[in-house]
Design a protein around this motif. Sequence first.
Motif, PDB file in Angstrom:
ATOM      1  N   GLN A  83       0.846  -1.193   0.000  1.00  0.00           N
ATOM      2  CA  GLN A  83       0.000   0.000   0.000  1.00  0.00           C
ATOM      3  C   GLN A  83       0.883   1.245   0.000  1.00  0.00           C
ATOM      4  N   LEU A  84       0.294   2.337  -0.437  1.00  0.00           N
ATOM      5  CA  LEU A  84       1.059   3.581  -0.503  1.00  0.00           C
ATOM      6  C   LEU A  84       1.637   3.941   0.867  1.00  0.00           C
ATOM      7  N   GLY A  85       0.907   3.624   1.907  1.00  0.00           N
ATOM      8  CA  GLY A  85       1.364   3.927   3.262  1.00  0.00           C
ATOM      9  C   GLY A  85       2.528   3.083   3.726  1.00  0.00           C
ATOM     10  N   ASP A  86       2.902   2.081   2.933  1.00  0.00           N
ATOM     11  CA  ASP A  86       4.067   1.262   3.300  1.00  0.00           C
ATOM     12  C   ASP A  86       5.379   1.943   2.916  1.00  0.00           C
ATOM     13  N   ALA A  87       5.302   2.995   2.137  1.00  0.00           N
ATOM     14  CA  ALA A  87       6.514   3.703   1.727  1.00  0.00           C
ATOM     15  C   ALA A  87       7.217   4.257   2.960  1.00  0.00           C
ATOM     16  N   ALA A  88       8.487   3.852   3.130  1.00  0.00           N
ATOM     17  CA  ALA A  88       9.230   4.224   4.338  1.00  0.00           C
ATOM     18  C   ALA A  88      10.630   3.646   4.252  1.00  0.00           C
ATOM     19  N   MET A  89      11.447   3.987   5.246  1.00  0.00           N
ATOM     20  CA  MET A  89      12.714   3.284   5.486  1.00  0.00           C
ATOM     21  C   MET A  89      12.394   2.096   6.381  1.00  0.00           C
ATOM     22  N   TYR A  90      12.990   0.967   6.057  1.00  0.00           N
ATOM     23  CA  TYR A  90      12.804  -0.229   6.868  1.00  0.00           C
ATOM     24  C   TYR A  90      14.158  -0.657   7.429  1.00  0.00           C
ATOM     25  N   PHE A  91      14.168  -0.874   8.743  1.00  0.00           N
ATOM     26  CA  PHE A  91      15.390  -1.253   9.422  1.00  0.00           C
ATOM     27  C   PHE A  91      15.245  -2.635  10.044  1.00  0.00           C
ATOM     28  N   CYS A  92      16.235  -3.446   9.787  1.00  0.00           N
ATOM     29  CA  CYS A  92      16.344  -4.734  10.435  1.00  0.00           C
ATOM     30  C   CYS A  92      17.177  -4.532  11.705  1.00  0.00           C
ATOM     31  N   ALA A  93      16.808  -5.189  12.790  1.00  0.00           N
ATOM     32  CA  ALA A  93      17.531  -4.987  14.044  1.00  0.00           C
ATOM     33  C   ALA A  93      17.787  -6.305  14.757  1.00  0.00           C
ATOM     34  N   TYR A  94      18.958  -6.405  15.333  1.00  0.00           N
ATOM     35  CA  TYR A  94      19.320  -7.535  16.193  1.00  0.00           C
ATOM     36  C   TYR A  94      19.097  -7.070  17.629  1.00  0.00           C
ATOM     37  N   GLY A  95      18.060  -7.551  18.257  1.00  0.00           N
ATOM     38  CA  GLY A  95      17.744  -7.091  19.598  1.00  0.00           C
ATOM     39  C   GLY A  95      17.601  -5.586  19.627  1.00  0.00           C
ATOM     40  N   THR A  96      18.148  -5.001  20.682  1.00  0.00           N
ATOM     41  CA  THR A  96      18.109  -3.537  20.783  1.00  0.00           C
ATOM     42  C   THR A  96      19.461  -2.929  20.458  1.00  0.00           C
ATOM     43  N   LEU A  97      20.411  -3.794  20.072  1.00  0.00           N
ATOM     44  CA  LEU A  97      21.803  -3.341  19.980  1.00  0.00           C
ATOM     45  C   LEU A  97      22.254  -2.883  18.610  1.00  0.00           C
ATOM     46  N   ARG A  98      21.813  -3.605  17.581  1.00  0.00           N
ATOM     47  CA  ARG A  98      22.378  -3.373  16.249  1.00  0.00           C
ATOM     48  C   ARG A  98      21.281  -3.224  15.219  1.00  0.00           C
ATOM     49  N   PHE A  99      21.464  -2.210  14.372  1.00  0.00           N
ATOM     50  CA  PHE A  99      20.530  -1.968  13.293  1.00  0.00           C
ATOM     51  C   PHE A  99      21.250  -2.063  11.965  1.00  0.00           C
ATOM     52  N   GLY A 100      20.530  -2.505  10.950  1.00  0.00           N
ATOM     53  CA  GLY A 100      21.049  -2.439   9.601  1.00  0.00           C
ATOM     54  C   GLY A 100      21.004  -1.009   9.087  1.00  0.00           C
ATOM     55  N   ALA A 101      21.591  -0.800   7.916  1.00  0.00           N
ATOM     56  CA  ALA A 101      21.676   0.550   7.354  1.00  0.00           C
ATOM     57  C   ALA A 101      20.354   1.035   6.778  1.00  0.00           C
ATOM     58  N   GLY A 102      19.392   0.132   6.671  1.00  0.00           N
ATOM     59  CA  GLY A 102      18.072   0.538   6.202  1.00  0.00           C
ATOM     60  C   GLY A 102      17.874   0.311   4.714  1.00  0.00           C
ATOM     61  N   THR A 103      16.623   0.086   4.349  1.00  0.00           N
ATOM     62  CA  THR A 103      16.204  -0.016   2.945  1.00  0.00           C
ATOM     63  C   THR A 103      15.058   0.967   2.738  1.00  0.00           C
TER      64      THR A 103
END
Lengths: 109, 115
Positions: A83-103
């Motif tokens: 849906q149009l509302g899905d447009a965003a940055m998406y981040f994958c995260a390992y627990g609360t410690l590490r995040f990916g650079a985003g898509t």
Amino acid sequence: AQTVTQSQPEMSVQEAETVTLSCTYDTSESDYYLFWYKQPPSRQMILVIRQEAYKQQNATENRFSVNFQKAAKSFSLKISDSQLGDAAMYFCAYGTLRFGAGTRLTVKP
Amino acid sequence: DTAVSQTPKYLVTQMGNDKSIKCEQNLGHDTMYWYKQDSKKFLKIMFSYNNKELIINETVPNRFSPKSPDKAHLNLHINSLELGDSAVYFCASSPVGSSYNSPLHFGNGTRLTVT
């Protein structure tokens, strides 16, 4: 130390179609949690879905589901019926410690 | 009711100044965090407090000092601001239990611009 890699800086999908965002991670732990967060242009970080590593069943939340491959250390997010509302940055995260650079996901009408 | 609120939303200041960002959560969570999101959107943990005690302190310059007067509040004070401190700073909280397995509840972020 744990690392999280998102290899797709940008993705686009046609409205109503399905898209998969990739995430791989590295850890020596056997029990952990993985998350996907969404950050729309409003800047708010919103939890999309979470997966517990000891559960073999892939998590699902409405149109969002994950493909969790523990041995391959892969944790991809599938968005169905985009849906149009899905447009965003998406981040994958390992627990609360590490995040990916985003898509950055673009949804085309 | 806002679950995790941080103030101010925007902060513009000059190099060398000292500034503070406040954060409050009304979710009853025991663990609170500060994250920094740089201009490339990369999000990095800075600090984590569990019930007012510091449990995570990543490699952050000592110009950054968190303070937790009680478990519902976690403030961030920054001394001698530098251009490289310009970023969006997020406060977050998570429920009781291991901080590594809990989903995060984020505030709306504070955009800090140092000129």
